[in-house]
Write a protein that holds these residues in place. Structure first.
Motif, mmCIF file in Angstrom:
data_model
loop_
_atom_site.group_PDB
_atom_site.id
_atom_site.type_symbol
_atom_site.label_atom_id
_atom_site.label_comp_id
_atom_site.label_asym_id
_atom_site.label_seq_id
_atom_site.Cartn_x
_atom_site.Cartn_y
_atom_site.Cartn_z
ATOM 1 N N THR A 1 0.836 -1.193 0.000
ATOM 2 C CA THR A 1 0.000 0.000 0.000
ATOM 3 C C THR A 1 0.871 1.242 0.000
ATOM 4 O O THR A 1 1.837 1.347 0.749
ATOM 5 N N GLN B 1 1.497 4.984 1.042
ATOM 6 C CA GLN B 1 1.057 5.818 2.146
ATOM 7 C C GLN B 1 1.641 7.220 1.985
ATOM 8 O O GLN B 1 2.751 7.389 1.514
ATOM 9 N N SER B 2 0.877 8.226 2.394
ATOM 10 C CA SER B 2 1.407 9.579 2.423
ATOM 11 C C SER B 2 2.111 9.783 3.747
ATOM 12 O O SER B 2 2.070 8.923 4.629
ATOM 13 N N ASP C 1 1.351 11.434 6.286
ATOM 14 C CA ASP C 1 0.492 11.378 7.469
ATOM 15 C C ASP C 1 -0.201 10.023 7.607
ATOM 16 O O ASP C 1 -1.133 9.885 8.379
ATOM 17 N N GLU C 2 0.236 9.026 6.851
ATOM 18 C CA GLU C 2 -0.235 7.648 6.950
ATOM 19 C C GLU C 2 -1.634 7.407 6.381
ATOM 20 O O GLU C 2 -2.191 6.341 6.575
ATOM 21 N N ARG C 3 -2.212 8.379 5.731
ATOM 22 C CA ARG C 3 -3.458 8.108 5.019
ATOM 23 C C ARG C 3 -3.109 7.316 3.767
ATOM 24 O O ARG C 3 -2.048 7.520 3.176
ATOM 25 N N PRO C 4 -4.015 6.427 3.311
ATOM 26 C CA PRO C 4 -3.720 5.678 2.077
ATOM 27 C C PRO C 4 -3.527 6.621 0.898
ATOM 28 O O PRO C 4 -4.133 7.697 0.844
ATOM 29 N N GLU D 1 -8.880 5.696 -2.979
ATOM 30 C CA GLU D 1 -7.835 5.231 -2.082
ATOM 31 C C GLU D 1 -7.336 3.835 -2.449
ATOM 32 O O GLU D 1 -8.118 2.955 -2.815
ATOM 33 N N GLU E 1 -6.281 0.373 -1.379
ATOM 34 C CA GLU E 1 -6.644 -0.470 -0.244
ATOM 35 C C GLU E 1 -5.447 -1.294 0.232
ATOM 36 O O GLU E 1 -4.493 -1.512 -0.516
ATOM 37 N N SER E 2 -5.533 -1.739 1.459
ATOM 38 C CA SER E 2 -4.468 -2.546 2.057
ATOM 39 C C SER E 2 -4.156 -3.762 1.174
ATOM 40 O O SER E 2 -5.063 -4.459 0.737
ATOM 41 N N THR F 1 -3.908 18.718 -1.728
ATOM 42 C CA THR F 1 -4.419 17.817 -0.690
ATOM 43 C C THR F 1 -3.334 17.237 0.208
ATOM 44 O O THR F 1 -3.634 16.755 1.299
ATOM 45 N N ARG G 1 -1.903 14.505 -0.305
ATOM 46 C CA ARG G 1 -2.005 13.046 -0.391
ATOM 47 C C ARG G 1 -1.054 12.526 -1.467
ATOM 48 O O ARG G 1 -0.850 13.172 -2.496
#
Length: 137
Positions: free
Chosen positions: A2, A4-5, A7-10, A43, A45-46, A80, A82
């Motif tokens: 996955t 990740q940015s 800040d750990e958001r996907p 997003e 996904e894991s 954003t 992201r």
């Protein structure tokens, strides 16, 4: 793995789908800044790679079955924050329509000249280069 940015958001995966000299754009029901259109995206996904996520999001949003051709590039989106990945995709089945009416208001196939009407502030360099090379003008 996955994406990740910081800040750990996907991460967000976008599909760049070109067919018959036009690129697939969607208009979201909820406005996102100055955007009136954008590429199908969502997003990661894991356990999913950005290329697979781009194809999945295109299916979920537009009902269009696509396969990833190649990753065009990644960046941290300047607005954003992201992590964004952009994947060139090829249509392998279906007809584009609003498949997710809760999220999308419209699906359009835009010509090269129409892109600035939907995405007024310009495109990520590698995406612009890909569209310049693949869209009929």
């Amino acid at each position: 793995m996955t994406q990740q940015s910081a800040d750990e958001r996907p991460g967000i995966a976008a599909a760049i789908v070109v067919q018959e000299g036009r690129v697939l754009l969607v208009r979201r029901r909820v406005s996102e800044g100055q955007l009136s259109g954008q590429f199908p995206a969502g997003e990661v996904e894991s356990g999913e790679g950005p290329e697979d996520a781009a194809a999945r999001e295109t299916w979920e949003e537009t009902g269009l079955l696509v396969k990833s051709v190649r990753l065009l590039g990644e960046r941290v989106h300047p607005v954003t924050g992201r992590l964004m990945s952009y994947t060139a995709c090829e249509v392998i089945g279906g007809k584009a329509h609003v498949a997710d009416a809760d999220e999308l208001a419209e699906v359009v196939w835009a010509t090269h000249a129409e892109i600035p009407r939907y995405i007024p502030y310009g495109l990520f360099g590698p995406v612009q280069q890909h569209l310049d090379a693949t869209l009929n003008r």
